[in-house]
Design a protein around this motif. Structure first.
Motif, PDB file in Angstrom:
ATOM      1  N   MET A 223      62.831  33.601 -10.054  1.00  0.00           N
ATOM      2  CA  MET A 223      63.442  33.831  -8.753  1.00  0.00           C
ATOM      3  C   MET A 223      63.070  32.688  -7.817  1.00  0.00           C
ATOM      4  SD  MET A 223      62.917  37.003  -6.060  1.00  0.00           S
ATOM      5  CE  MET A 223      63.574  38.265  -7.158  1.00  0.00           C
ATOM      6  N   LYS A 224      64.079  31.951  -7.370  1.00  0.00           N
ATOM      7  CA  LYS A 224      63.838  30.843  -6.456  1.00  0.00           C
ATOM      8  C   LYS A 224      64.434  31.190  -5.104  1.00  0.00           C
ATOM      9  CE  LYS A 224      64.088  25.825  -6.081  1.00  0.00           C
ATOM     10  NZ  LYS A 224      64.545  24.571  -6.720  1.00  0.00           N
ATOM     11  N   ILE A 225      63.601  31.283  -4.091  1.00  0.00           N
ATOM     12  CA  ILE A 225      64.042  31.662  -2.757  1.00  0.00           C
ATOM     13  C   ILE A 225      63.970  30.443  -1.847  1.00  0.00           C
ATOM     14  CG2 ILE A 225      63.507  33.076  -0.741  1.00  0.00           C
ATOM     15  CD1 ILE A 225      62.463  35.226  -2.611  1.00  0.00           C
ATOM     16  N   GLU A 226      65.109  30.080  -1.248  1.00  0.00           N
ATOM     17  CA  GLU A 226      65.162  28.958  -0.326  1.00  0.00           C
ATOM     18  C   GLU A 226      66.043  29.309   0.866  1.00  0.00           C
ATOM     19  OE1 GLU A 226      66.501  25.667  -2.728  1.00  0.00           O
ATOM     20  OE2 GLU A 226      64.431  25.119  -3.243  1.00  0.00           O
ATOM     21  N   PHE A 227      65.847  28.583   1.968  1.00  0.00           N
ATOM     22  CA  PHE A 227      66.589  28.853   3.197  1.00  0.00           C
ATOM     23  C   PHE A 227      67.110  27.569   3.841  1.00  0.00           C
ATOM     24  CE2 PHE A 227      63.383  32.087   2.485  1.00  0.00           C
ATOM     25  CZ  PHE A 227      64.105  33.267   2.587  1.00  0.00           C
ATOM     26  N   PRO A 228      67.761  26.707   3.083  1.00  0.00           N
ATOM     27  CA  PRO A 228      68.230  25.441   3.661  1.00  0.00           C
ATOM     28  C   PRO A 228      69.250  25.672   4.774  1.00  0.00           C
ATOM     29  CG  PRO A 228      69.254  25.833   1.528  1.00  0.00           C
ATOM     30  CD  PRO A 228      68.174  26.868   1.685  1.00  0.00           C
ATOM     31  N   GLY A 229      69.056  24.997   5.903  1.00  0.00           N
ATOM     32  CA  GLY A 229      69.994  25.090   7.004  1.00  0.00           C
ATOM     33  C   GLY A 229      69.862  26.323   7.859  1.00  0.00           C
ATOM     34  N   GLN A 230      68.977  27.247   7.516  1.00  0.00           N
ATOM     35  CA  GLN A 230      68.839  28.478   8.293  1.00  0.00           C
ATOM     36  C   GLN A 230      67.851  28.289   9.450  1.00  0.00           C
ATOM     37  OE1 GLN A 230      68.494  32.280   6.439  1.00  0.00           O
ATOM     38  NE2 GLN A 230      69.660  31.716   4.632  1.00  0.00           N
ATOM     39  N   SER A 231      68.077  29.071  10.507  1.00  0.00           N
ATOM     40  CA  SER A 231      67.187  29.074  11.663  1.00  0.00           C
ATOM     41  C   SER A 231      66.377  30.366  11.654  1.00  0.00           C
ATOM     42  CB  SER A 231      67.990  28.981  12.960  1.00  0.00           C
ATOM     43  OG  SER A 231      68.644  27.732  13.049  1.00  0.00           O
ATOM     44  N   VAL A 232      65.077  30.215  11.769  1.00  0.00           N
ATOM     45  CA  VAL A 232      64.154  31.354  11.657  1.00  0.00           C
ATOM     46  C   VAL A 232      63.226  31.390  12.869  1.00  0.00           C
ATOM     47  CG1 VAL A 232      62.335  32.415  10.268  1.00  0.00           C
ATOM     48  CG2 VAL A 232      64.214  31.191   9.133  1.00  0.00           C
ATOM     49  N   ILE A 233      63.066  32.573  13.435  1.00  0.00           N
ATOM     50  CA  ILE A 233      62.123  32.783  14.538  1.00  0.00           C
ATOM     51  C   ILE A 233      61.009  33.689  14.033  1.00  0.00           C
ATOM     52  CG2 ILE A 233      61.783  33.716  16.855  1.00  0.00           C
ATOM     53  CD1 ILE A 233      64.774  33.219  17.365  1.00  0.00           C
ATOM     54  N   VAL A 234      59.771  33.245  14.183  1.00  0.00           N
ATOM     55  CA  VAL A 234      58.612  34.039  13.772  1.00  0.00           C
ATOM     56  C   VAL A 234      57.713  34.225  14.980  1.00  0.00           C
ATOM     57  CG1 VAL A 234      56.627  34.238  12.227  1.00  0.00           C
ATOM     58  CG2 VAL A 234      58.717  33.073  11.441  1.00  0.00           C
ATOM     59  N   SER A 235      57.519  35.452  15.422  1.00  0.00           N
ATOM     60  CA  SER A 235      56.613  35.708  16.545  1.00  0.00           C
ATOM     61  C   SER A 235      55.197  35.941  16.037  1.00  0.00           C
ATOM     62  CB  SER A 235      57.092  36.914  17.367  1.00  0.00           C
ATOM     63  OG  SER A 235      56.927  38.123  16.642  1.00  0.00           O
ATOM     64  N   GLY A 236      54.219  35.738  16.917  1.00  0.00           N
ATOM     65  CA  GLY A 236      52.825  35.917  16.510  1.00  0.00           C
ATOM     66  C   GLY A 236      52.416  34.931  15.442  1.00  0.00           C
ATOM     67  N   ALA A 237      52.846  33.668  15.592  1.00  0.00           N
ATOM     68  CA  ALA A 237      52.660  32.677  14.528  1.00  0.00           C
ATOM     69  C   ALA A 237      51.452  31.773  14.729  1.00  0.00           C
ATOM     70  CB  ALA A 237      53.920  31.817  14.411  1.00  0.00           C
ATOM     71  N   ALA A 238      50.563  32.108  15.668  1.00  0.00           N
ATOM     72  CA  ALA A 238      49.420  31.237  15.944  1.00  0.00           C
ATOM     73  C   ALA A 238      48.356  31.276  14.850  1.00  0.00           C
ATOM     74  CB  ALA A 238      48.791  31.594  17.290  1.00  0.00           C
ATOM     75  N   HIS A 239      48.306  32.385  14.110  1.00  0.00           N
ATOM     76  CA  HIS A 239      47.345  32.467  13.019  1.00  0.00           C
ATOM     77  C   HIS A 239      47.743  33.609  12.091  1.00  0.00           C
ATOM     78  CE1 HIS A 239      45.851  35.984  15.075  1.00  0.00           C
ATOM     79  NE2 HIS A 239      45.263  35.302  16.058  1.00  0.00           N
ATOM     80  N   GLY A 240      46.947  33.819  11.059  1.00  0.00           N
ATOM     81  CA  GLY A 240      47.131  34.964  10.169  1.00  0.00           C
ATOM     82  C   GLY A 240      48.486  35.066   9.509  1.00  0.00           C
ATOM     83  N   PHE A 241      49.028  36.283   9.518  1.00  0.00           N
ATOM     84  CA  PHE A 241      50.306  36.538   8.858  1.00  0.00           C
ATOM     85  C   PHE A 241      51.407  35.641   9.414  1.00  0.00           C
ATOM     86  CE2 PHE A 241      48.938  41.273   8.430  1.00  0.00           C
ATOM     87  CZ  PHE A 241      48.077  40.928   7.401  1.00  0.00           C
ATOM     88  N   GLY A 242      51.483  35.539  10.732  1.00  0.00           N
ATOM     89  CA  GLY A 242      52.549  34.771  11.347  1.00  0.00           C
ATOM     90  C   GLY A 242      52.536  33.317  10.932  1.00  0.00           C
ATOM     91  N   ARG A 243      51.339  32.742  10.894  1.00  0.00           N
ATOM     92  CA  ARG A 243      51.229  31.340  10.459  1.00  0.00           C
ATOM     93  C   ARG A 243      51.707  31.177   9.022  1.00  0.00           C
ATOM     94  NH1 ARG A 243      45.623  28.393  11.448  1.00  0.00           N
ATOM     95  NH2 ARG A 243      46.548  28.292  13.548  1.00  0.00           N
ATOM     96  N   ALA A 244      51.250  32.064   8.141  1.00  0.00           N
ATOM     97  CA  ALA A 244      51.655  31.978   6.732  1.00  0.00           C
ATOM     98  C   ALA A 244      53.155  32.160   6.574  1.00  0.00           C
ATOM     99  CB  ALA A 244      50.902  33.035   5.916  1.00  0.00           C
TER     100      ALA A 244
END
Length: 252
Positions: free
Chosen positions: A1-22
């Protein structure tokens, strides 16, 4: 299974550390243009520096509805789309478990504002843009506390995470006809940030061993384990999966 997201825009909140950063770094490594959002802008720099591809920091207080709307509009202006929203901002905000009669209204509300309201505001702001394209992925990060009892003993945290799971199911039914899926990842205990490190240390050797013995795999997970579940929900492999809660906790 190869998962990729070319060209997509993603917003991740709480991204300063931990789960969000990963999570932010995992999407960027797979070709997405990622907006890593957090109120802790200093730590966001570490998220961006440790990532790859199109990963950029965006200061954001998810409890500020106007700021959330402005961020989403910025993403649309710069990329023309919003494909994925990951509502990871949350936590206990430095609170500790206490008898319920000692909890102030402000302490109760603060946890709901970040964990529930924040997820609602960001989903609300992104939904019209997703509807217009008949496509979108919303992934909420709750907790095993929302499905059972919180190890923190914090009443507001357990309640807010349960509310977020209810929001997930409701939005899945509301947005499904527009090609938008809404799912939820419920992590078990992971040593992923200063708060969880303090919690782990508070258990002491015996408490730590008891926690591990209650996990089927007899070990703790990592932030990457949570990120992998999010990647699945955001991918085409989960195109007919919505309104679901996936416990990523090593087995309970």
């Amino acid at each position: 299974m190869k998962i990729e997201f070319p060209g997509q825009s993603v917003i991740v909140s709480g991204a300063a550390h931990g789960f969000g950063r990963a999570i932010a770094q995992a999407f960027a490594a797979r070709g997405a243009r990622v907006y890593a959002c957090d109120i802790r802008t200093g730590s966001l720099a570490e998220t961006v520096q440790g990532g790859a591809g199109q990963l950029q920091a965006a200061g954001l207080d998810v409890t500020d509805r106007a700021a959330v709307e402005a961020l989403v509009q910025r993403v649309v202006n710069e990329t023309g789309r919003v494909d994925v929203v990951v509502n990871n901002a949350g936590g206990v905000l430095g609170q500790v478990g206490r008898p319920l009669e000692q909890v102030s209204p402000a302490e109760w509300q603060a946890i709901f504002d970040v964990n529930v309201n924040g997820a609602f505001w960001l989903s609300q702001a992104a939904a019209p843009h997703m509807k217009a394209r008949k496509y979108g992925r919303i992934v909420n990060i709750s907790s095993g506390a929302g499905l059972g009892v919180s190890l923190t003993g914090i009443q507001a945290y357990a309640s807010a995470k349960a509310a977020q799971i209810g929001l997930t199911r409701q939005l899945a039914h509301e947005l499904g006809e527009f090609g938008i899926t809404v799912n939820n990842v419920a992590p078990g205990f992971v040593r992923s940030n200063p708060t969880t490190e303090r919690q782990w240390e508070s258990y002491g050797p015996e408490g730590q061993q008891r926690l591990l013995q209650n996990i089927a795999l007899k070990r703790l997970g990592s932030p990457d384990d949570i990120a992998h579940a999010v990647l699945f929900f955001a991918s085409e492999y989960a195109g007919w999966v919505s309104g679901q809660v996936l416990s990523v906790d090593g087995g309970k």
